[in-house]
Motif scaffolding. Structure first.
Motif, PDB file in Angstrom:
ATOM      1  N   THR A 156       1.154  -1.319   0.345  1.00  0.00           N
ATOM      2  CA  THR A 156      -0.085   0.244  -0.028  1.00  0.00           C
ATOM      3  C   THR A 156       1.092   1.168   0.285  1.00  0.00           C
ATOM      4  OG1 THR A 156      -0.206   0.284   2.532  1.00  0.00           O
ATOM      5  CG2 THR A 156      -2.047  -1.115   1.253  1.00  0.00           C
ATOM      6  N   LEU A 157       0.178   2.753  -0.211  1.00  0.00           N
ATOM      7  CA  LEU A 157       0.793   3.427  -0.173  1.00  0.00           C
ATOM      8  C   LEU A 157       0.771   4.756   0.656  1.00  0.00           C
ATOM      9  CD1 LEU A 157       3.887   4.722  -1.586  1.00  0.00           C
ATOM     10  CD2 LEU A 157       1.489   5.892  -3.552  1.00  0.00           C
ATOM     11  N   PRO A 158       1.696   4.407   1.301  1.00  0.00           N
ATOM     12  CA  PRO A 158       1.539   5.770   3.093  1.00  0.00           C
ATOM     13  C   PRO A 158       1.100   7.689   2.247  1.00  0.00           C
ATOM     14  CG  PRO A 158       3.067   4.016   3.493  1.00  0.00           C
ATOM     15  CD  PRO A 158       3.004   3.172   1.937  1.00  0.00           C
ATOM     16  N   VAL A 159       0.420   8.268   2.551  1.00  0.00           N
ATOM     17  CA  VAL A 159       0.659   9.314   1.959  1.00  0.00           C
ATOM     18  C   VAL A 159       1.108  10.445   2.578  1.00  0.00           C
ATOM     19  CG1 VAL A 159      -0.485  11.017   0.344  1.00  0.00           C
ATOM     20  CG2 VAL A 159      -0.608   8.901   0.120  1.00  0.00           C
ATOM     21  N   MET A 160       0.057  10.371   4.089  1.00  0.00           N
ATOM     22  CA  MET A 160       1.670  11.766   4.712  1.00  0.00           C
ATOM     23  C   MET A 160       0.113  10.850   6.034  1.00  0.00           C
ATOM     24  SD  MET A 160      -2.022  14.413   3.497  1.00  0.00           S
ATOM     25  CE  MET A 160      -2.220  15.607   5.636  1.00  0.00           C
ATOM     26  N   GLY A 161       0.611  11.674   7.260  1.00  0.00           N
ATOM     27  CA  GLY A 161      -0.005  11.906   8.617  1.00  0.00           C
ATOM     28  C   GLY A 161      -1.276  12.612   8.311  1.00  0.00           C
ATOM     29  N   ALA A 162      -2.402  12.101   9.352  1.00  0.00           N
ATOM     30  CA  ALA A 162      -3.645  12.840   9.186  1.00  0.00           C
ATOM     31  C   ALA A 162      -4.070  13.520  10.632  1.00  0.00           C
ATOM     32  CB  ALA A 162      -5.197  11.290   9.448  1.00  0.00           C
ATOM     33  N   GLU A 163      -4.280  14.573  10.503  1.00  0.00           N
ATOM     34  CA  GLU A 163      -4.547  15.721  12.052  1.00  0.00           C
ATOM     35  C   GLU A 163      -5.985  16.192  11.463  1.00  0.00           C
ATOM     36  OE1 GLU A 163      -1.493  18.656  13.324  1.00  0.00           O
ATOM     37  OE2 GLU A 163      -1.662  19.109  11.278  1.00  0.00           O
ATOM     38  N   VAL A 164      -6.600  16.411  13.402  1.00  0.00           N
ATOM     39  CA  VAL A 164      -8.011  16.421  12.858  1.00  0.00           C
ATOM     40  C   VAL A 164      -7.943  18.276  14.674  1.00  0.00           C
ATOM     41  CG1 VAL A 164      -8.584  14.479  12.042  1.00  0.00           C
ATOM     42  CG2 VAL A 164      -8.246  14.905  14.860  1.00  0.00           C
ATOM     43  N   TYR A 165      -9.571  18.625  14.013  1.00  0.00           N
ATOM     44  CA  TYR A 165      -9.598  19.481  14.532  1.00  0.00           C
ATOM     45  C   TYR A 165     -11.067  19.465  15.521  1.00  0.00           C
ATOM     46  CZ  TYR A 165     -12.115  21.958  11.186  1.00  0.00           C
ATOM     47  OH  TYR A 165     -12.827  22.625  10.366  1.00  0.00           O
ATOM     48  N   TYR A 166     -10.779  19.894  17.030  1.00  0.00           N
ATOM     49  CA  TYR A 166     -12.188  20.287  17.631  1.00  0.00           C
ATOM     50  C   TYR A 166     -12.322  22.147  17.381  1.00  0.00           C
ATOM     51  CZ  TYR A 166     -11.924  16.104  20.147  1.00  0.00           C
ATOM     52  OH  TYR A 166     -12.301  14.488  19.842  1.00  0.00           O
ATOM     53  N   GLY A 167     -13.709  22.385  16.890  1.00  0.00           N
ATOM     54  CA  GLY A 167     -13.767  23.773  16.808  1.00  0.00           C
ATOM     55  C   GLY A 167     -15.080  23.969  18.433  1.00  0.00           C
ATOM     56  N   TYR A 168     -14.672  25.112  18.779  1.00  0.00           N
ATOM     57  CA  TYR A 168     -15.363  25.200  19.937  1.00  0.00           C
ATOM     58  C   TYR A 168     -15.503  26.951  19.683  1.00  0.00           C
ATOM     59  CZ  TYR A 168     -10.988  25.492  22.722  1.00  0.00           C
ATOM     60  OH  TYR A 168      -9.739  26.063  22.808  1.00  0.00           O
ATOM     61  N   ALA A 169     -15.926  27.656  21.499  1.00  0.00           N
ATOM     62  CA  ALA A 169     -17.219  29.038  21.153  1.00  0.00           C
ATOM     63  C   ALA A 169     -15.984  28.978  22.477  1.00  0.00           C
ATOM     64  CB  ALA A 169     -18.019  29.471  21.731  1.00  0.00           C
ATOM     65  N   THR A 170     -14.641  30.527  22.289  1.00  0.00           N
ATOM     66  CA  THR A 170     -13.786  30.270  23.769  1.00  0.00           C
ATOM     67  C   THR A 170     -14.675  30.677  25.390  1.00  0.00           C
ATOM     68  OG1 THR A 170     -13.232  32.183  23.276  1.00  0.00           O
ATOM     69  CG2 THR A 170     -12.001  30.613  22.009  1.00  0.00           C
ATOM     70  N   ASN A 171     -15.608  31.543  24.704  1.00  0.00           N
ATOM     71  CA  ASN A 171     -16.691  32.107  25.657  1.00  0.00           C
ATOM     72  C   ASN A 171     -17.698  30.797  26.675  1.00  0.00           C
ATOM     73  OD1 ASN A 171     -18.142  32.060  23.923  1.00  0.00           O
ATOM     74  ND2 ASN A 171     -19.265  33.897  24.913  1.00  0.00           N
ATOM     75  N   LYS A 172     -17.586  30.067  25.330  1.00  0.00           N
ATOM     76  CA  LYS A 172     -18.113  28.715  26.542  1.00  0.00           C
ATOM     77  C   LYS A 172     -17.543  27.480  27.311  1.00  0.00           C
ATOM     78  CE  LYS A 172     -22.802  30.244  24.288  1.00  0.00           C
ATOM     79  NZ  LYS A 172     -23.655  29.528  23.015  1.00  0.00           N
ATOM     80  N   VAL A 173     -16.401  26.881  26.477  1.00  0.00           N
ATOM     81  CA  VAL A 173     -15.761  26.141  26.951  1.00  0.00           C
ATOM     82  C   VAL A 173     -14.101  26.475  26.613  1.00  0.00           C
ATOM     83  CG1 VAL A 173     -14.723  23.750  25.408  1.00  0.00           C
ATOM     84  CG2 VAL A 173     -17.461  24.251  25.139  1.00  0.00           C
ATOM     85  N   ALA A 174     -13.364  26.157  27.552  1.00  0.00           N
ATOM     86  CA  ALA A 174     -12.226  26.703  27.461  1.00  0.00           C
ATOM     87  C   ALA A 174     -11.281  25.534  26.764  1.00  0.00           C
ATOM     88  CB  ALA A 174     -11.570  26.943  28.730  1.00  0.00           C
ATOM     89  N   GLY A 175     -11.985  24.621  26.230  1.00  0.00           N
ATOM     90  CA  GLY A 175     -11.293  23.671  25.263  1.00  0.00           C
ATOM     91  C   GLY A 175     -11.498  22.131  25.467  1.00  0.00           C
TER      92      GLY A 175
END
Length: 608
Positions: free
Chosen positions: A531-550
């Motif tokens: 098989t052909l590895p192409v790249m390592g993957a990243e994902v993310y979360y989006g959030y409202a900073t006034n409601k969730v710190a992280g």
């Protein structure tokens, strides 16, 4: 700190020792749901948002946490043995009933509904000691205590229906017994380096399900049990499901303590852009399953933040090694040189991801890389050199042909997901520029799953994620490249590699001999590129900073631990720190350099 937060160091064939770790380092749980669930990664997005009926007040203690998602999976399947997509996510929170919490990002385990375990008789007897304070919930009321009969019943169901045994624990298990209400004993036919993780991460169902269907082999067919009748064990209890929203309330009797917010709501959106608009408007607190191209957009909004994390997955180009032209090693090597990896990273993944080597391991296991194995590179001259070694030539019109003059036609197929489709389109363009005839089509998820995973002679190439079920370099390589590996959809079968896997099973984990064997396996993989590895993957979360710190970077948003630990109202003090609540105390974690184990951008539950 309690014994429930012990880290288990598992070496091949035996559990060597326990080391207590602080609550603040709890990673995410691996939820053992279903093979088909892990295959259906896609997030199919339509043009119009689904109405979000709930107004967010922020995840205060005792308040409501509202999460927006674009996952398209129907939420009607309430059977944790077969549920996929969003249904599987919900059941991961409401059932939360695996014997141990097995972490794929670092290969450790935490006691869960089993408070302890031990391996004896040369690694062939595995005994789990269950907690005494776990209760199945009928709605918000206790229904019955969790006991060994539930575990015994579950594994009898798996034995009766092999399609439900997605972890492949039978026939490795020769017997399962329950000597008392809080002890379960598994007899194995031989020591196995991954069997603990498979058994421990199997989702458990209540033994009272026998009332639904006395024929155990038919248990997996149930999908539409009434709310309140599923007998939940997890931190949240399912209250309501509609086509636009899912509501769960806190289980006040959860055996690890009640969640710090009283309600969790999932609002379903058919459009990623409308979901981001809802986040900006304050309708929701956070977003879940975001396409990478929205990462920058979210960070450009005032009051919104997106935080990216490495995942234990590589994006790879997959093909059937048994059909032409992919059955030729030189062709596969040539193909690896004909792909522009930088273009895929920047144009398809919005620079979320990174370079991997050709040895086959995910980039989160880079400490185990064979250092002599390089990363894939883009070079048409080298590509054409290997295409010629593969017996191809360029005909009178410049197109690549087989020796008999037949034009080489490459077929690419993928599901409808923006970044994968962009990546495949780029590959198609690069190969066309090198005078190949290339087709690319986007197909529905079910067609893609059937063609790629269930058909042994598929002829298309496909682009998708691969990652280990567990953070174990041996398993990551075995699953993809052993002749009987769970992820060996390419049909690779190399006798030397198979022999080395057998050799490594008898070597001590992380010993010089063990690591040398892994290096040998990676070297062969790199030289043959099944098989052909192409790249390592990243994902993310989006959030409202006034409601969730992280968010804690080693957890996914849909997880039993999240309901207990993952969110905080404390404002972040820097871009490199996130806050979460453990036992009512806010703790900070510096996220630079932390290897995340998130599995959220596509529900990757294959072989779970």
């Amino acid at each position: 700190m309690t014994k429930e937060n012990a880290k288990v160091h598992i070496l091949f064939g035996t559990i060597k020792y326990l080391e207590f770790v602080d609550d603040q380092m709890l990673p995410k749980k691996l939820i053992g749901i279903a093979l088909v669930a892990l295959m259906c990664f896609g997030v199919l997005q339509a043009l119009h948002p689904v109405s979000a009926a709930t107004t967010s007040t922020g995840p205060t203690n005792g308040g409501t946490f509202i999460l927006g998602t674009t996952e398209d999976e129907l939420v009607t399947n309430q059977n944790p043995l077969t549920a996929s997509g969003l249904s599987g996510d919900i059941l991961g929170i409401t059932y939360a009933d695996t014997l141990a919490y097995v972490f794929e990002n670092n290969g450790t385990s935490m006691p869960w509904i089993a408070s302890s375990w031990n391996l004896t008789n040369g690694g062939t007897t595995l005994t789990f000691n269950l907690v005494h304070n776990a209760y199945w919930m009928n709605g918000t009321q206790k229904a019955m205590q969790f006991t060994s009969q539930d575990v015994l019943f579950t594994f009898n169901v798996l034995k009766a229906n092999k399609t439900l045994d997605v972890n492949g624990v039978f026939p490795a298990i020769t017997n399962v017994s329950a000597p008392n209400s809080y002890t379960v004993v598994f007899k194995l036919n031989a020591p196995n380096p991954t069997m603990f993780d498979y058994i421990a991460s199997q989702v458990i169902i209540p033994h009272t399900w026998a009332a639904y269907e006395p024929n155990l082999s038919d248990i997996g067919s149930y999908t539409n049990m009434n709310i309140g009748h599923q007998l939940s064990l997890g931190p949240m209890v399912l209250q309501n499901i509609s086509t636009s929203s899912v509501t769960m309330v806190a289980n006040q009797f959860f055996f690890k303590g009640a969640p710090h917010f009283s309600k969790e709501v999932l609002d379903l959106y058919e459009s990623s852009s409308s979901m981001v608009e809802a986040l900006e408007a304050g309708t929701i607190d956070a977003t879940y399953v975001d396409p990478n191209n929205l990462y920058g957009q979210i960070n450009n909004y005032t009051g919104l933040k997106a935080v990216a994390f490495k995942t234990a997955f590589n994006l790879a180009l997959w093909f059937n090694d048994k059909v032409a032209p992919y059955n030729n090693t030189d062709f596969r090597i040539g193909l690896s040189y004909a792909i522009n990896y930088t273009a895929i990273l920047t144009k398809a993944e919005d620079n979320l991801g990174g370079q991997v080597n050709l040895g086959g391991l995910p980039w989160t296991l880079s400490s185990y890389y064979n250092k002599s194995v390089g990363a894939p590179t883009f070079n048409y001259t080298m590509a054409n050199h290997y295409f010629k070694l593969a017996g191809l030539h360029q005909g009178s019109n410049g197109q690549w042909e087989y020796a008999n003059g037949t034009v080489v036609t490459l077929n690419f197929v993928d599901l409808n997901e923006a970044d994968w489709d962009t990546a495949m389109t780029l590959m198609q363009s690069e190969l066309k520029a090198d005078n190949f005839t290339v087709s690319f089509k986007v197909v529905p998820t079910q067609v893609w799953v059937t063609d790629i995973f269930s058909t042994p002679n598929y002829t298309q190439a496909s682009f998708f994620n691969f990652g280990p079920l567990l953070a174990n370099p041996w398993f990551a390589l075995w699953a993809e490249y052993s002749y009987n590996g769970y992820w060996n959809f390419e049909g690779y079968n190399n006798q030397t590699v198979n022999h080395l896997f057998n050799v490594s099973m008898n070597e001590t984990f992380n010993s010089p001999a063990f690591n040398k064997t892994l290096d040998q396996i990676q070297g062969i993989i790199a030289s043959q590129r099944p098989t052909l590895p192409v790249m390592g993957a990243e994902v993310y979360y989006g959030y409202a900073t006034n409601k969730v710190a992280g968010f804690y970077p080693d957890q996914q948003l849909i997880s039993p631990l999240d309901s207990l630990y993952a969110y905080s109202l404390n404002p972040p003090t820097s871009n490199n720190t996130i806050y979460y609540i453990i036992g009512g105390v806010a703790a900070a974690v510096v996220i630079i350099g932390v290897v995340g184990g998130l599995v959220v951008s596509r529900r990757k539950r294959a072989k779970e």
